[in-house]
Design a protein around this motif. Sequence first.
Motif, PDB file in Angstrom:
ATOM      1  N   UNK A 285       0.835  -1.207   0.000  1.00  8.88           N
ATOM      2  CA  UNK A 285       0.000   0.000   0.000  1.00  8.88           C
ATOM      3  C   UNK A 285       0.867   1.253   0.000  1.00  8.88           C
ATOM      4  N   UNK A 286       1.924   1.225   0.813  1.00  9.33           N
ATOM      5  CA  UNK A 286       2.831   2.369   0.854  1.00  9.33           C
ATOM      6  C   UNK A 286       3.567   2.534  -0.471  1.00  9.33           C
ATOM      7  N   UNK A 287       3.933   1.428  -1.083  1.00  9.17           N
ATOM      8  CA  UNK A 287       4.592   1.485  -2.381  1.00  9.17           C
ATOM      9  C   UNK A 287       3.663   2.063  -3.443  1.00  9.17           C
ATOM     10  N   UNK A 288       2.399   1.668  -3.411  1.00  6.70           N
ATOM     11  CA  UNK A 288       1.421   2.215  -4.354  1.00  6.70           C
ATOM     12  C   UNK A 288       1.265   3.723  -4.161  1.00  6.70           C
ATOM     13  N   UNK A 289       1.188   4.159  -2.913  1.00  8.99           N
ATOM     14  CA  UNK A 289       1.094   5.597  -2.620  1.00  8.99           C
ATOM     15  C   UNK A 289       2.321   6.318  -3.167  1.00  8.99           C
ATOM     16  N   UNK A 290       3.498   5.770  -2.935  1.00  7.77           N
ATOM     17  CA  UNK A 290       4.739   6.400  -3.398  1.00  7.77           C
ATOM     18  C   UNK A 290       4.787   6.478  -4.920  1.00  7.77           C
ATOM     19  N   UNK A 291       4.379   5.413  -5.601  1.00  6.62           N
ATOM     20  CA  UNK A 291       4.430   5.402  -7.065  1.00  6.62           C
ATOM     21  C   UNK A 291       3.455   6.414  -7.656  1.00  6.62           C
ATOM     22  N   UNK A 292       2.218   6.420  -7.165  1.00  8.13           N
ATOM     23  CA  UNK A 292       1.217   7.362  -7.685  1.00  8.13           C
ATOM     24  C   UNK A 292       1.645   8.806  -7.410  1.00  8.13           C
ATOM     25  N   UNK A 293       2.131   9.061  -6.197  1.00 11.06           N
ATOM     26  CA  UNK A 293       2.599  10.402  -5.858  1.00 11.06           C
ATOM     27  C   UNK A 293       3.813  10.790  -6.684  1.00 11.06           C
ATOM     28  N   UNK A 294       4.710   9.836  -6.920  1.00  8.87           N
ATOM     29  CA  UNK A 294       5.903  10.111  -7.720  1.00  8.87           C
ATOM     30  C   UNK A 294       5.561  10.483  -9.150  1.00  8.87           C
ATOM     31  N   UNK A 295       4.612   9.774  -9.731  1.00  9.69           N
ATOM     32  CA  UNK A 295       4.195  10.097 -11.099  1.00  9.69           C
ATOM     33  C   UNK A 295       3.559  11.481 -11.148  1.00  9.69           C
ATOM     34  N   UNK A 296       2.696  11.763 -10.181  1.00  8.59           N
ATOM     35  CA  UNK A 296       2.055  13.085 -10.141  1.00  8.59           C
ATOM     36  C   UNK A 296       3.095  14.191  -9.934  1.00  8.59           C
ATOM     37  N   UNK A 297       4.063  13.954  -9.061  1.00 12.02           N
ATOM     38  CA  UNK A 297       5.109  14.960  -8.817  1.00 12.02           C
ATOM     39  C   UNK A 297       5.959  15.170 -10.060  1.00 12.02           C
ATOM     40  N   UNK A 298       6.303  14.085 -10.741  1.00  6.46           N
ATOM     41  CA  UNK A 298       7.114  14.201 -11.952  1.00  6.46           C
ATOM     42  C   UNK A 298       6.378  15.028 -13.002  1.00  6.46           C
ATOM     43  N   UNK A 299       5.081  14.769 -13.181  1.00  5.67           N
ATOM     44  CA  UNK A 299       4.294  15.543 -14.151  1.00  5.67           C
ATOM     45  C   UNK A 299       4.252  17.012 -13.749  1.00  5.67           C
ATOM     46  N   UNK A 300       4.001  17.274 -12.473  1.00  5.38           N
ATOM     47  CA  UNK A 300       3.942  18.660 -11.991  1.00  5.38           C
ATOM     48  C   UNK A 300       5.274  19.370 -12.196  1.00  5.38           C
ATOM     49  N   UNK A 301       6.358  18.711 -11.852  1.00  5.56           N
ATOM     50  CA  UNK A 301       7.682  19.327 -11.979  1.00  5.56           C
ATOM     51  C   UNK A 301       8.061  19.498 -13.449  1.00  5.56           C
TER      52      UNK A 301
END
Length: 172
Positions: free
Chosen positions: A26-42
């Motif tokens: 679950x934590x890995x899923x949160x990290x992956x989804x957040x990472x993709x969103x952060x990469x797009x934002x950045x």
Amino acid sequence: MTSPDPRTPGQGDEEEAGLGPTRLRDLLLIAVVTGIAAWILVRYNYSDFPPLPLLAGVVLYVLAALEIVIAFVVRSRVESHQIGQARGQLHPLIAARVLALAKASAILGAISVGVWAGLLTFLLGQQDVAAADHDRPAAIVGLIGGVLLVAAAMWLEYCCRAPDDPPPVEGA
């Protein structure tokens, strides 16, 4: 006629019956989804960001250190069976609050890992940009801090577990 409630004891799934341990997937899923969103934002807004200070992620280290200290206290009280309402004992309500802190910190750590990993992934692709060279160390510090927070939170949650029941006395 009404159908039986699937959540009644003995009929439902044991995971639904109560609060279970935090799962790494679950934590890995949160990290992956957040990472993709952060990469797009950045990727689309990096030029609007201010420079990152080197110690931008230092708060994660502080939180991890505090949780490790709390884990040592909780672990010693649980192992010595000092749980109760008397002075000097770990109150069960405090143990529940510490468990909630551990679960929330694990989620915060996973979000932090995702944000810092997304940012670092973008920065590693920017080889000839001076601002990216300046921000890379801060992203690494933040990423490590997020991983440490997740580890500390998971250990604190583990320390909140009740000790195993004593083995049955033979002949009784």
